[in-house]
Design a protein around this motif. Structure first.
Motif, PDB file in Angstrom:
ATOM      1  N   SER A 186       0.828  -1.203   0.000  1.00  0.00           N
ATOM      2  CA  SER A 186       0.000   0.000   0.000  1.00  0.00           C
ATOM      3  C   SER A 186       0.864   1.255   0.000  1.00  0.00           C
ATOM      4  O   SER A 186       0.603   2.216  -0.740  1.00  0.00           O
ATOM      5  N   ASN A 187       1.913   1.243   0.823  1.00  0.00           N
ATOM      6  CA  ASN A 187       2.824   2.393   0.885  1.00  0.00           C
ATOM      7  C   ASN A 187       3.556   2.592  -0.442  1.00  0.00           C
ATOM      8  O   ASN A 187       3.753   3.718  -0.906  1.00  0.00           O
ATOM      9  N   ILE A 188       3.966   1.484  -1.046  1.00  0.00           N
ATOM     10  CA  ILE A 188       4.669   1.554  -2.332  1.00  0.00           C
ATOM     11  C   ILE A 188       3.745   2.130  -3.409  1.00  0.00           C
ATOM     12  O   ILE A 188       4.140   2.993  -4.194  1.00  0.00           O
ATOM     13  N   GLY A 189       2.505   1.646  -3.440  1.00  0.00           N
ATOM     14  CA  GLY A 189       1.550   2.143  -4.429  1.00  0.00           C
ATOM     15  C   GLY A 189       1.287   3.631  -4.272  1.00  0.00           C
ATOM     16  O   GLY A 189       1.228   4.374  -5.264  1.00  0.00           O
ATOM     17  N   ALA A 190       1.134   4.072  -3.015  1.00  0.00           N
ATOM     18  CA  ALA A 190       0.909   5.498  -2.766  1.00  0.00           C
ATOM     19  C   ALA A 190       2.112   6.313  -3.221  1.00  0.00           C
ATOM     20  O   ALA A 190       1.969   7.383  -3.833  1.00  0.00           O
ATOM     21  N   GLY A 191       3.312   5.796  -2.920  1.00  0.00           N
ATOM     22  CA  GLY A 191       4.529   6.493  -3.343  1.00  0.00           C
ATOM     23  C   GLY A 191       4.645   6.574  -4.854  1.00  0.00           C
ATOM     24  O   GLY A 191       5.047   7.607  -5.406  1.00  0.00           O
ATOM     25  N   GLN A 192       4.275   5.507  -5.555  1.00  0.00           N
ATOM     26  CA  GLN A 192       4.327   5.510  -7.020  1.00  0.00           C
ATOM     27  C   GLN A 192       3.369   6.546  -7.597  1.00  0.00           C
ATOM     28  O   GLN A 192       3.702   7.252  -8.563  1.00  0.00           O
ATOM     29  N   ASN A 193       2.186   6.640  -7.026  1.00  0.00           N
ATOM     30  CA  ASN A 193       1.220   7.640  -7.505  1.00  0.00           C
ATOM     31  C   ASN A 193       1.752   9.054  -7.322  1.00  0.00           C
ATOM     32  O   ASN A 193       1.639   9.902  -8.212  1.00  0.00           O
ATOM     33  N   VAL A 194       2.337   9.305  -6.146  1.00  0.00           N
ATOM     34  CA  VAL A 194       2.891  10.633  -5.882  1.00  0.00           C
ATOM     35  C   VAL A 194       4.011  10.954  -6.872  1.00  0.00           C
ATOM     36  O   VAL A 194       4.071  12.055  -7.442  1.00  0.00           O
ATOM     37  N   LEU A 195       4.898   9.995  -7.110  1.00  0.00           N
ATOM     38  CA  LEU A 195       6.015  10.229  -8.023  1.00  0.00           C
ATOM     39  C   LEU A 195       5.537  10.418  -9.459  1.00  0.00           C
ATOM     40  O   LEU A 195       6.120  11.202 -10.213  1.00  0.00           O
ATOM     41  N   ASP A 196       4.497   9.698  -9.857  1.00  0.00           N
ATOM     42  CA  ASP A 196       3.944   9.872 -11.209  1.00  0.00           C
ATOM     43  C   ASP A 196       3.461  11.308 -11.414  1.00  0.00           C
ATOM     44  O   ASP A 196       3.768  11.950 -12.436  1.00  0.00           O
ATOM     45  N   TYR A 197       2.697  11.813 -10.453  1.00  0.00           N
ATOM     46  CA  TYR A 197       2.210  13.191 -10.559  1.00  0.00           C
ATOM     47  C   TYR A 197       3.367  14.184 -10.472  1.00  0.00           C
ATOM     48  O   TYR A 197       3.359  15.227 -11.134  1.00  0.00           O
ATOM     49  N   THR A 198       4.358  13.851  -9.650  1.00  0.00           N
ATOM     50  CA  THR A 198       5.521  14.728  -9.518  1.00  0.00           C
ATOM     51  C   THR A 198       6.265  14.853 -10.831  1.00  0.00           C
ATOM     52  O   THR A 198       6.673  15.951 -11.233  1.00  0.00           O
ATOM     53  N   VAL A 199       6.460  13.736 -11.522  1.00  0.00           N
ATOM     54  CA  VAL A 199       7.158  13.760 -12.812  1.00  0.00           C
ATOM     55  C   VAL A 199       6.386  14.618 -13.815  1.00  0.00           C
ATOM     56  O   VAL A 199       6.980  15.431 -14.542  1.00  0.00           O
ATOM     57  N   GLN A 200       5.060  14.455 -13.853  1.00  0.00           N
ATOM     58  CA  GLN A 200       4.250  15.255 -14.769  1.00  0.00           C
ATOM     59  C   GLN A 200       4.407  16.747 -14.481  1.00  0.00           C
ATOM     60  O   GLN A 200       4.567  17.560 -15.397  1.00  0.00           O
ATOM     61  N   ASN A 201       4.383  17.099 -13.210  1.00  0.00           N
ATOM     62  CA  ASN A 201       4.509  18.506 -12.828  1.00  0.00           C
ATOM     63  C   ASN A 201       5.894  19.046 -13.159  1.00  0.00           C
ATOM     64  O   ASN A 201       6.036  20.175 -13.659  1.00  0.00           O
ATOM     65  N   LEU A 202       6.932  18.251 -12.902  1.00  0.00           N
ATOM     66  CA  LEU A 202       8.298  18.701 -13.166  1.00  0.00           C
ATOM     67  C   LEU A 202       8.538  18.907 -14.660  1.00  0.00           C
ATOM     68  O   LEU A 202       9.166  19.885 -15.076  1.00  0.00           O
TER      69      LEU A 202
END
Length: 257
Positions: A186-202
């Motif tokens: 669950s923690n890994i999945g949440a982290g992946q979602n955050v990083l996906d959005y972070t990459v899009q924003n960056l």
């Protein structure tokens, strides 16, 4: 009429020099595509453009950090899912062993498989690494171009603390181990979602920063071409007038005849 000082020729020569410098500047900008091809073109603008270029490069690296972090979490996810399937099999074996029809030999065989699976689960957990770093840990990824950790870092708790099952483990022990794996997934999945959005924003930020730099550093080719054409014509005109000014002095000879 004076011949020692040809003011007309001097004026035409000065104008030819100025126009020639302007033409050379336009040629340099057109050939490089840069409005600021040297500091003298716009010193203040160059300082701003350099800061924007530095920022865009830092943001690009931050995006790469986030993408590498996601790759690291994918390794952790794959390993955790494998461990999850191992525990599910162990629970299945424990359930079989608890049945009244299980003989002593069957129990011994089951216990041996449970122990073997526990060893493999531990091996998978310790072998799950990314560039030599353990993926099951408290992870922190730099995803900004500043130093503030709370703003520029993404933290993921991917610590896996399930207890290896053995021949004496109960169904409750198996459930506890599964809960531990599910929590890390669950923690890994949440982290992946955050990083996906972070990459899009960056990546969006990189585009915007580079566009801002372009408005300062890059030349408007159409406008500069018009300037080049004007300066080129003025240079040719100044040269023509310089020739006329030099010929004007020849009129003095008419007075000496």
């Amino acid at each position: 009429m004076r011949i020692n000082t040809n003011v007309g020729a001097l004026t035409a020569s000065r104008n030819a020099f100025v126009n020639n410098i302007a033409t050379e500047n336009s040629m340099r900008k057109l050939s490089s595509g840069l409005r600021i091809s040297r500091a003298a073109d716009d010193a203040a603008g160059l300082a701003v453009a350099s800061k924007l270029r530095t920022q865009s490069r830092s943001l690009s690296q931050a995006a790469a950090n986030a993408e590498q972090g996601n790759a690291m979490l994918q390794i952790a996810e794959g390993a955790a899912q494998t461990i999850q399937r191992i525990i599910e099999r162990q629970k299945e074996l424990i359930t079989q062993k608890l049945n009244a029809t299980s003989s002593t030999s069957t129990t011994t065989t089951i216990n041996a498989e449970i122990a073997s699976l526990a060893t493999e689960a531990s091996r998978i957990q310790s072998a799950a690494t990314f560039q030599g770093m353990a993926v099951f840990a408290a992870l922190s990824f730099q995803v900004g171009d500043g130093d503030g950790a709370s703003v520029n870092q993404v933290a993921v708790t991917a610590t896996l603390t399930q207890t290896p099952l053995s021949g004496t483990s109960t169904l409750a022990d198996a459930d506890t181990a599964l809960d531990a794996v599910n929590e890390v997934l669950s923690n890994i999945g949440a982290g992946q979602n955050v990083l996906d959005y972070t990459v899009q924003n960056l990546k969006s930020a990189v585009v915007n920063v580079r566009a801002a730099e372009s408005t300062i550093r890059d030349v408007d080719m159409a406008e500069e071409m018009a300037t080049f054409t004007r300066n080129n014509i003025l240079t040719q005109a100044a040269q023509a007038m310089l020739s006329q000014a030099n010929q004007g002095s020849q009129g003095v000879l008419q007075l000496l005849r």
